[in-house]
Every structure is written in structure tokens, then in C-alpha cells.
Design a protein around this motif. Sequence first.
Motif, mmCIF file in Angstrom:
data_model
loop_
_atom_site.group_PDB
_atom_site.id
_atom_site.type_symbol
_atom_site.label_atom_id
_atom_site.label_comp_id
_atom_site.label_asym_id
_atom_site.label_seq_id
_atom_site.Cartn_x
_atom_site.Cartn_y
_atom_site.Cartn_z
ATOM 1 N N ARG A 7 20.184 33.242 29.070
ATOM 2 C CA ARG A 7 20.993 32.729 27.959
ATOM 3 C C ARG A 7 21.504 31.302 28.196
ATOM 4 N N HIS A 8 21.437 30.826 29.436
ATOM 5 C CA HIS A 8 22.003 29.522 29.742
ATOM 6 C C HIS A 8 20.912 28.542 30.169
ATOM 7 N N ARG A 9 21.202 27.276 29.959
ATOM 8 C CA ARG A 9 20.252 26.256 30.406
ATOM 9 C C ARG A 9 20.966 25.384 31.442
ATOM 10 N N ILE A 57 28.311 29.765 34.642
ATOM 11 C CA ILE A 57 27.549 30.714 33.822
ATOM 12 C C ILE A 57 28.406 31.927 33.437
ATOM 13 N N ARG A 58 29.101 32.479 34.435
ATOM 14 C CA ARG A 58 29.888 33.690 34.155
ATOM 15 C C ARG A 58 31.006 33.439 33.150
ATOM 16 N N TYR A 59 31.555 32.232 33.171
ATOM 17 C CA TYR A 59 32.670 31.957 32.261
ATOM 18 C C TYR A 59 32.202 31.204 31.005
ATOM 19 N N SER A 60 30.884 31.295 30.734
ATOM 20 C CA SER A 60 30.333 30.784 29.470
ATOM 21 C C SER A 60 29.612 31.938 28.781
ATOM 22 N N PRO A 61 30.354 32.924 28.284
ATOM 23 C CA PRO A 61 29.694 34.121 27.756
ATOM 24 C C PRO A 61 28.855 33.851 26.510
ATOM 25 N N HIS A 62 29.120 32.723 25.821
ATOM 26 C CA HIS A 62 28.355 32.447 24.602
ATOM 27 C C HIS A 62 27.258 31.424 24.888
ATOM 28 N N GLY A 106 31.995 26.521 28.402
ATOM 29 C CA GLY A 106 32.444 27.914 28.326
ATOM 30 C C GLY A 106 33.883 28.115 27.887
ATOM 31 N N LEU A 107 34.496 29.158 28.460
ATOM 32 C CA LEU A 107 35.834 29.589 28.046
ATOM 33 C C LEU A 107 36.926 28.574 28.348
ATOM 34 N N GLY A 108 36.695 27.750 29.385
ATOM 35 C CA GLY A 108 37.759 26.864 29.833
ATOM 36 C C GLY A 108 38.858 27.673 30.521
ATOM 37 N N ILE A 109 39.887 26.978 30.996
ATOM 38 C CA ILE A 109 40.974 27.655 31.715
ATOM 39 C C ILE A 109 42.282 27.293 31.017
ATOM 40 N N PRO A 110 43.071 28.292 30.602
ATOM 41 C CA PRO A 110 44.337 27.990 29.929
ATOM 42 C C PRO A 110 45.195 27.051 30.778
ATOM 43 N N ALA A 111 45.807 26.049 30.122
ATOM 44 C CA ALA A 111 46.541 25.003 30.848
ATOM 45 C C ALA A 111 47.570 25.586 31.813
ATOM 46 N N GLU A 112 48.265 26.636 31.388
ATOM 47 C CA GLU A 112 49.351 27.171 32.224
ATOM 48 C C GLU A 112 48.822 27.919 33.451
ATOM 49 N N ARG A 113 47.499 28.161 33.510
ATOM 50 C CA ARG A 113 46.942 28.872 34.671
ATOM 51 C C ARG A 113 46.190 27.948 35.620
ATOM 52 N N GLN A 114 46.039 26.696 35.214
ATOM 53 C CA GLN A 114 45.174 25.806 35.989
ATOM 54 C C GLN A 114 45.712 25.524 37.391
ATOM 55 N N ALA A 115 47.036 25.463 37.536
ATOM 56 C CA ALA A 115 47.613 25.064 38.827
ATOM 57 C C ALA A 115 47.280 26.052 39.941
ATOM 58 N N ARG A 117 33.432 43.233 32.387
ATOM 59 C CA ARG A 117 32.883 43.494 33.717
ATOM 60 C C ARG A 117 31.983 42.381 34.242
ATOM 61 N N ASP A 118 31.237 41.739 33.342
ATOM 62 C CA ASP A 118 30.328 40.674 33.742
ATOM 63 C C ASP A 118 31.010 39.609 34.577
ATOM 64 N N ARG A 119 32.253 39.390 34.232
ATOM 65 C CA ARG A 119 32.918 38.260 34.870
ATOM 66 C C ARG A 119 33.787 38.687 36.040
ATOM 67 N N GLN A 120 33.664 39.959 36.434
ATOM 68 C CA GLN A 120 34.497 40.431 37.534
ATOM 69 C C GLN A 120 34.258 39.641 38.812
ATOM 70 N N GLY A 121 35.336 39.270 39.463
ATOM 71 C CA GLY A 121 35.220 38.597 40.750
ATOM 72 C C GLY A 121 36.471 38.900 41.550
ATOM 73 N N MET A 122 36.540 38.338 42.744
ATOM 74 C CA MET A 122 37.698 38.618 43.605
ATOM 75 C C MET A 122 38.682 37.457 43.643
ATOM 76 N N GLY A 123 38.334 36.348 42.981
ATOM 77 C CA GLY A 123 39.231 35.195 43.063
ATOM 78 C C GLY A 123 39.188 34.538 44.437
ATOM 79 N N VAL A 124 38.005 34.555 45.050
ATOM 80 C CA VAL A 124 37.862 34.045 46.415
ATOM 81 C C VAL A 124 37.016 32.768 46.457
ATOM 82 N N GLY A 125 36.032 32.691 45.549
ATOM 83 C CA GLY A 125 35.030 31.626 45.616
ATOM 84 C C GLY A 125 35.605 30.214 45.619
ATOM 85 N N LEU A 126 36.515 29.940 44.703
ATOM 86 C CA LEU A 126 37.038 28.565 44.623
ATOM 87 C C LEU A 126 37.913 28.234 45.830
#
Length: 248
Positions: free
Chosen positions: A114-116, A146-151, A174-183, A198-207
Motif C-alpha cells: 500500500r505504500h511507496r 509505514i505503520r503510522y500511515s494507515p491510509h 501519515g497520522l502525524g503526532i498530536p502536538a501535546e504528545r510530541q515532547a 493491532r497493526d500499529r502495536q509496538g513497545m515504544g522502544v524503537g525511537l
Amino acid sequence: MLEQERVARAEAEAAARVKDEFLAVAAHELRTPVTTIKGYAQLLNRRITDAGDPRLRPTLEIIDQAANRLMRLIQDVLDVSATALGRFELRRERLDLGALVAEVAGRVPSLTERHRVTVSAIAGVIVEADRDRIEQVLMNLLMNAIRYSPHQGVVAVTVDACGPEATVSVQDQGLGIPAERQARIFELFYRAHDGADRDRQGMGVGLHLSRQVIERHGGRLTFVSAEGQGSTFWFSLPLAEPAPAPLS
Ligand code: ADP
């Protein structure tokens, strides 16, 4: 009072160390059975294909994908504990960043139809860096894009040089990140889209790990994002050789 505080701190540090050691050993031990599951799923897949009976194939592919996912989670746990224990070694070598990025990006399209993914790189961007670690960072950024660009949409990767630095950016629509959560998004275990499907499930470790990897190389990892419009993550690394002419 001071002595009590010192003892309490030493005890807390010792407990944290035991936890990190446990995680390191447990994650290491988990790799063996997961490798076995993966190996046998692949073997069975080959056997049923050879026998001309494809019915079980989709099931075995699901097992294989689940094993891959488990392996990535285990690797994340290993990396988190290794960082906490100060056992995070870099094996530096001369790398052509444009070639590396093209190679890693070339592996991504097979994960989604679905993505290029597009790559635009100037030649001759040379850094002294740990190939596996930089690959891991690139894969994290690409998979997130890719995961955070569901469309669907375009994921544009650019390699450039600016002054004494090489820069790599990964831009999505994609979805972008809400301003108040970016920090908080580089915090360990922080997830800005918790509760998403479920597609976007992660552990919050990668970044968190990616930023550590880049900073250990003497670079920076940062981003800009607008909710509903997309995000651009980019990192810099010190150039090993003078920069070629920049992209116009
Ligand atoms: P995860 O495995 O949960 O994706 P990361 O550490 O890679 O963990 O990312 C932390 C959080 O940052 C994610 O849970 C997600 O909410 C947000 N995020 C990361 N990359 C992107 C992106 N390209 N677009 C939108 N949100 C993102």
C-alpha cells in the motif's frame, strides 16, 4: 540521614541491575526457541509445497510472521538491557550512507503493497559508523513511517550533507503526532497512539534506542510532525570525508 539515603540508593541501583541482568539473560534464552519455531515453520512450508498441498501455507506463514515479530521484540529487550548495563558496543566502519539507505529501503516494499518508498541520495556521503546499528535505526524510522500511515502514501527518504554532517530524513504523509504528545516520544515505552489498532502495536522502544544509537555516533535524531498531515524524522552523523555538493 545522608548515610540512609546512600544505602537506599545503592540498594535501588543493585535491584535495577538485577532486573537488567534478568532481562538480558531471559531475552537471550528466548531467541533459541523462537529460532526453532521459525525454522520448522519454514521447513513445513517447503514440505507441503513440494507435496503439492498448499492448504496449510497461509497458516505457516502466519507462524513465520509471528516468530519474526517476536524476534524483533526480543532484540528490543536485549538492546534496552544492554544500554542500561552499559554494554552497548559500536563496531565502526566506513559506510557509504546513500548506498546503505538504498539497500535498506529496498527491503521495505515487500512488507507492504500500500505504500511507496522513494529514495533521493547524493553520492559520496561517507561516515564512520556501525552498519548494523544504522540499519536498525533506518528500519525503525521506515517501519514507523509505514505503520503510522494507515491510509498509504509516499515515504520519502533523503540522504544529503550539510557542512560537516551527513543527514538522513524519512518523511511520511501519515497520522502525524498530536502536538501535546510530541515532547515524550523518545521516552522509553512511550506510545503516542496508544489504543490504535493491532497493526500499529509496538513497545515504544524503537525511537528511544534509535536516538541512543545516533547520539553514541556523535549525531542527533529529531523530527517535525503535524497531526493528520504526517511526520519527518531525520538524523545527522559526522561526515568522515568532506561533503560533496549538496542536493539542490
Ligand atoms: P513503537 O514501537 O510504539 O512504534 P517507537 O519508539 O518507534 O515505538 O515510537 C514511539 C511512538 O511515537 C509511537 O508509539 C508512535 O505513537 C509515535 N511515532 C513514531 N513514529 C511515528 C510516525 N512516523 N508517525 C506518527 N507517529 C509516530
